[in-house]
Design a protein around this motif. Structure first.
Motif, PDB file in Angstrom:
ATOM      1  N   SER A  93      31.664  52.244  31.017  1.00 13.92           N
ATOM      2  CA  SER A  93      32.746  51.757  31.803  1.00 13.92           C
ATOM      3  C   SER A  93      33.080  49.753  31.796  1.00 13.92           C
ATOM      4  CB  SER A  93      32.893  52.398  32.974  1.00 13.92           C
ATOM      5  OG  SER A  93      32.647  53.569  32.443  1.00 13.92           O
ATOM      6  N   VAL A  94      32.059  49.805  32.218  1.00 18.01           N
ATOM      7  CA  VAL A  94      32.483  48.194  31.852  1.00 18.01           C
ATOM      8  C   VAL A  94      32.769  47.256  30.742  1.00 18.01           C
ATOM      9  CG1 VAL A  94      31.289  46.091  33.146  1.00 18.01           C
ATOM     10  CG2 VAL A  94      30.921  47.347  34.504  1.00 18.01           C
ATOM     11  N   ARG A  95      31.981  47.609  29.401  1.00 15.66           N
ATOM     12  CA  ARG A  95      32.392  47.048  28.798  1.00 15.66           C
ATOM     13  C   ARG A  95      34.005  47.689  27.561  1.00 15.66           C
ATOM     14  NH1 ARG A  95      26.790  48.153  27.233  1.00 15.66           N
ATOM     15  NH2 ARG A  95      27.934  50.748  27.113  1.00 15.66           N
ATOM     16  N   LEU A 105      39.807  45.888  26.285  1.00 22.70           N
ATOM     17  CA  LEU A 105      41.015  47.149  27.026  1.00 22.70           C
ATOM     18  C   LEU A 105      41.645  45.534  27.788  1.00 22.70           C
ATOM     19  CD1 LEU A 105      41.273  50.721  27.726  1.00 22.70           C
ATOM     20  CD2 LEU A 105      42.449  49.574  25.489  1.00 22.70           C
ATOM     21  N   ALA A 106      41.020  44.915  28.841  1.00 22.91           N
ATOM     22  CA  ALA A 106      41.713  44.020  29.452  1.00 22.91           C
ATOM     23  C   ALA A 106      41.804  43.029  28.424  1.00 22.91           C
ATOM     24  CB  ALA A 106      40.812  43.515  30.049  1.00 22.91           C
ATOM     25  N   ARG A 107      41.254  42.466  27.477  1.00 26.20           N
ATOM     26  CA  ARG A 107      41.294  41.501  26.478  1.00 26.20           C
ATOM     27  C   ARG A 107      42.924  41.991  25.496  1.00 26.20           C
ATOM     28  NH1 ARG A 107      40.517  39.970  21.301  1.00 26.20           N
ATOM     29  NH2 ARG A 107      39.818  37.823  20.546  1.00 26.20           N
ATOM     30  N   TRP A 108      42.774  43.002  24.752  1.00 27.64           N
ATOM     31  CA  TRP A 108      43.433  43.588  24.039  1.00 27.64           C
ATOM     32  C   TRP A 108      45.160  43.395  24.563  1.00 27.64           C
ATOM     33  CZ3 TRP A 108      44.205  45.161  19.198  1.00 27.64           C
ATOM     34  CH2 TRP A 108      42.836  45.423  18.513  1.00 27.64           C
ATOM     35  N   HIS A 114      44.478  53.552  33.571  1.00 24.36           N
ATOM     36  CA  HIS A 114      42.893  54.268  32.829  1.00 24.36           C
ATOM     37  C   HIS A 114      41.853  52.863  33.114  1.00 24.36           C
ATOM     38  CE1 HIS A 114      40.859  55.471  29.873  1.00 24.36           C
ATOM     39  NE2 HIS A 114      40.591  54.306  29.311  1.00 24.36           N
ATOM     40  N   LEU A 115      42.369  51.718  32.978  1.00 27.80           N
ATOM     41  CA  LEU A 115      41.263  50.340  33.534  1.00 27.80           C
ATOM     42  C   LEU A 115      40.982  51.377  34.976  1.00 27.80           C
ATOM     43  CD1 LEU A 115      42.209  47.072  32.066  1.00 27.80           C
ATOM     44  CD2 LEU A 115      40.827  48.927  31.121  1.00 27.80           C
ATOM     45  N   VAL A 116      41.235  51.882  35.741  1.00 27.83           N
ATOM     46  CA  VAL A 116      40.968  51.738  37.166  1.00 27.83           C
ATOM     47  C   VAL A 116      40.197  53.235  37.128  1.00 27.83           C
ATOM     48  CG1 VAL A 116      42.143  52.926  39.107  1.00 27.83           C
ATOM     49  CG2 VAL A 116      43.461  51.073  38.197  1.00 27.83           C
ATOM     50  N   GLY A 117      40.586  54.027  36.147  1.00 30.60           N
ATOM     51  CA  GLY A 117      39.915  55.514  35.416  1.00 30.60           C
ATOM     52  C   GLY A 117      38.419  55.223  35.649  1.00 30.60           C
ATOM     53  N   GLU A 118      38.484  54.007  34.519  1.00 32.24           N
ATOM     54  CA  GLU A 118      36.908  53.408  33.988  1.00 32.24           C
ATOM     55  C   GLU A 118      36.159  53.052  35.240  1.00 32.24           C
ATOM     56  OE1 GLU A 118      34.862  54.287  30.817  1.00 32.24           O
ATOM     57  OE2 GLU A 118      36.754  54.650  29.958  1.00 32.24           O
ATOM     58  N   LYS A 130      37.954  50.662  48.394  1.00 34.67           N
ATOM     59  CA  LYS A 130      38.783  49.595  48.683  1.00 34.67           C
ATOM     60  C   LYS A 130      38.842  48.651  47.752  1.00 34.67           C
ATOM     61  CE  LYS A 130      38.025  45.272  51.395  1.00 34.67           C
ATOM     62  NZ  LYS A 130      37.759  44.221  52.139  1.00 34.67           N
ATOM     63  N   THR A 131      38.159  48.287  46.172  1.00 30.11           N
ATOM     64  CA  THR A 131      38.465  48.233  45.265  1.00 30.11           C
ATOM     65  C   THR A 131      39.841  48.768  44.037  1.00 30.11           C
ATOM     66  OG1 THR A 131      36.491  46.759  45.375  1.00 30.11           O
ATOM     67  CG2 THR A 131      37.152  47.234  43.306  1.00 30.11           C
ATOM     68  N   ILE A 132      39.501  49.810  44.595  1.00 29.73           N
ATOM     69  CA  ILE A 132      40.069  51.126  43.615  1.00 29.73           C
ATOM     70  C   ILE A 132      40.902  50.138  44.175  1.00 29.73           C
ATOM     71  CG2 ILE A 132      41.060  53.277  42.765  1.00 29.73           C
ATOM     72  CD1 ILE A 132      38.245  51.699  41.612  1.00 29.73           C
ATOM     73  N   MET A 133      41.390  51.015  45.615  1.00 26.57           N
ATOM     74  CA  MET A 133      43.025  50.435  45.489  1.00 26.57           C
ATOM     75  C   MET A 133      44.353  49.024  45.891  1.00 26.57           C
ATOM     76  SD  MET A 133      44.036  53.544  46.748  1.00 26.57           S
ATOM     77  CE  MET A 133      45.394  52.905  48.004  1.00 26.57           C
ATOM     78  N   ARG A 134      43.321  47.594  45.728  1.00 25.44           N
ATOM     79  CA  ARG A 134      43.756  46.343  45.100  1.00 25.44           C
ATOM     80  C   ARG A 134      43.810  46.719  43.809  1.00 25.44           C
ATOM     81  NH1 ARG A 134      39.527  42.269  46.797  1.00 25.44           N
ATOM     82  NH2 ARG A 134      40.704  41.139  45.827  1.00 25.44           N
ATOM     83  N   MET A 135      43.342  47.305  42.939  1.00 28.41           N
ATOM     84  CA  MET A 135      43.879  47.398  41.672  1.00 28.41           C
ATOM     85  C   MET A 135      44.996  48.154  41.540  1.00 28.41           C
ATOM     86  SD  MET A 135      40.080  48.660  40.103  1.00 28.41           S
ATOM     87  CE  MET A 135      38.612  47.431  39.553  1.00 28.41           C
ATOM     88  N   LEU A 136      45.214  49.433  42.594  1.00 27.23           N
ATOM     89  CA  LEU A 136      46.127  49.675  42.023  1.00 27.23           C
ATOM     90  C   LEU A 136      47.754  49.050  42.697  1.00 27.23           C
ATOM     91  CD1 LEU A 136      45.430  53.758  43.275  1.00 27.23           C
ATOM     92  CD2 LEU A 136      45.611  52.902  41.010  1.00 27.23           C
ATOM     93  N   GLY A 137      46.968  48.263  43.335  1.00 31.30           N
ATOM     94  CA  GLY A 137      48.399  47.320  44.037  1.00 31.30           C
ATOM     95  C   GLY A 137      48.427  46.129  42.818  1.00 31.30           C
ATOM     96  N   VAL A 138      47.797  46.037  42.215  1.00 35.23           N
ATOM     97  CA  VAL A 138      47.703  44.669  40.959  1.00 35.23           C
ATOM     98  C   VAL A 138      48.852  45.913  40.375  1.00 35.23           C
ATOM     99  CG1 VAL A 138      46.975  43.903  39.320  1.00 35.23           C
ATOM    100  CG2 VAL A 138      45.758  43.942  41.354  1.00 35.23           C
ATOM    101  N   ILE A 139      49.061  46.788  40.426  1.00 33.12           N
ATOM    102  CA  ILE A 139      49.509  47.653  39.209  1.00 33.12           C
ATOM    103  C   ILE A 139      50.381  48.043  39.453  1.00 33.12           C
ATOM    104  CG2 ILE A 139      49.406  49.809  38.129  1.00 33.12           C
ATOM    105  CD1 ILE A 139      46.337  49.700  37.440  1.00 33.12           C
ATOM    106  N   GLY A 140      51.064  48.469  40.521  1.00 27.68           N
ATOM    107  CA  GLY A 140      52.349  48.347  41.004  1.00 27.68           C
ATOM    108  C   GLY A 140      53.314  47.750  41.286  1.00 27.68           C
ATOM    109  N   ARG A 141      52.580  46.431  42.145  1.00 25.83           N
ATOM    110  CA  ARG A 141      53.705  44.898  41.938  1.00 25.83           C
ATOM    111  C   ARG A 141      53.898  44.599  40.052  1.00 25.83           C
ATOM    112  NH1 ARG A 141      50.159  40.646  44.218  1.00 25.83           N
ATOM    113  NH2 ARG A 141      48.758  40.921  42.041  1.00 25.83           N
TER     114      ARG A 141
END
Length: 133
Positions: A28-30, A35-38, A75-79, A88-99
């Protein structure tokens, strides 16, 4: 940013510490890293140090581009969930995406934000930080 070599492949909790769980987390991390790089740094603009990925390119297509890049980020959040990231980390990720999605709706400003914000790299950094604790 932490390297993948430093990411523990064992469970933070005492769920199951078998090999499959560790392999799943590492896989999942890989996938998040790739995907983040792409999405954020596929290539560098000539003569600059500015990385551009599919997020910046697709974001130029009004409405549809931002929707597509949001789906990839989700999808990255799902991974990250599969890798065992904390709520808490998932919520922060969703905040980044929403913003990013909301700012991306603003013409020109959203396109500039896509080039400078790098939300998918932020999601990767949040995941690596979470898994290192």
């Amino acid at each position: 940013m932490m390297s993948l070599d430093n990411v523990s492949t064992t469970s933070r909790t005492s769920m199951k510490s078998d090999v499959r769980f560790g392999d799943s987390r590492a896989a999942s991390v890989r996938r998040v890293k790739i995907l983040a790089r792409w999405m954020d740094d596929l290539f560098t603009l000539p003569g600059t140090k500015i990385g551009v990925g599919l997020d910046g390119i697709l974001g130029l297509v009004p409405g549809v581009g931002d929707a597509l890049t949001t789906v990839v980020s989700l999808h990255l959040v799902g991974e990250a969930v599969q890798a065992g990231a904390r709520k808490k980390t998932i919520m922060r990720m969703l905040g980044v995406i929403g913003r990013e999605f909301l700012i991306g709706l603003i013409p020109v400003v959203g396109d500039f934000f896509d080039l400078t914000h790098k939300s998918n790299r932020r999601i990767l950094a949040l995941l690596l930080d979470d898994l290192s604790h």
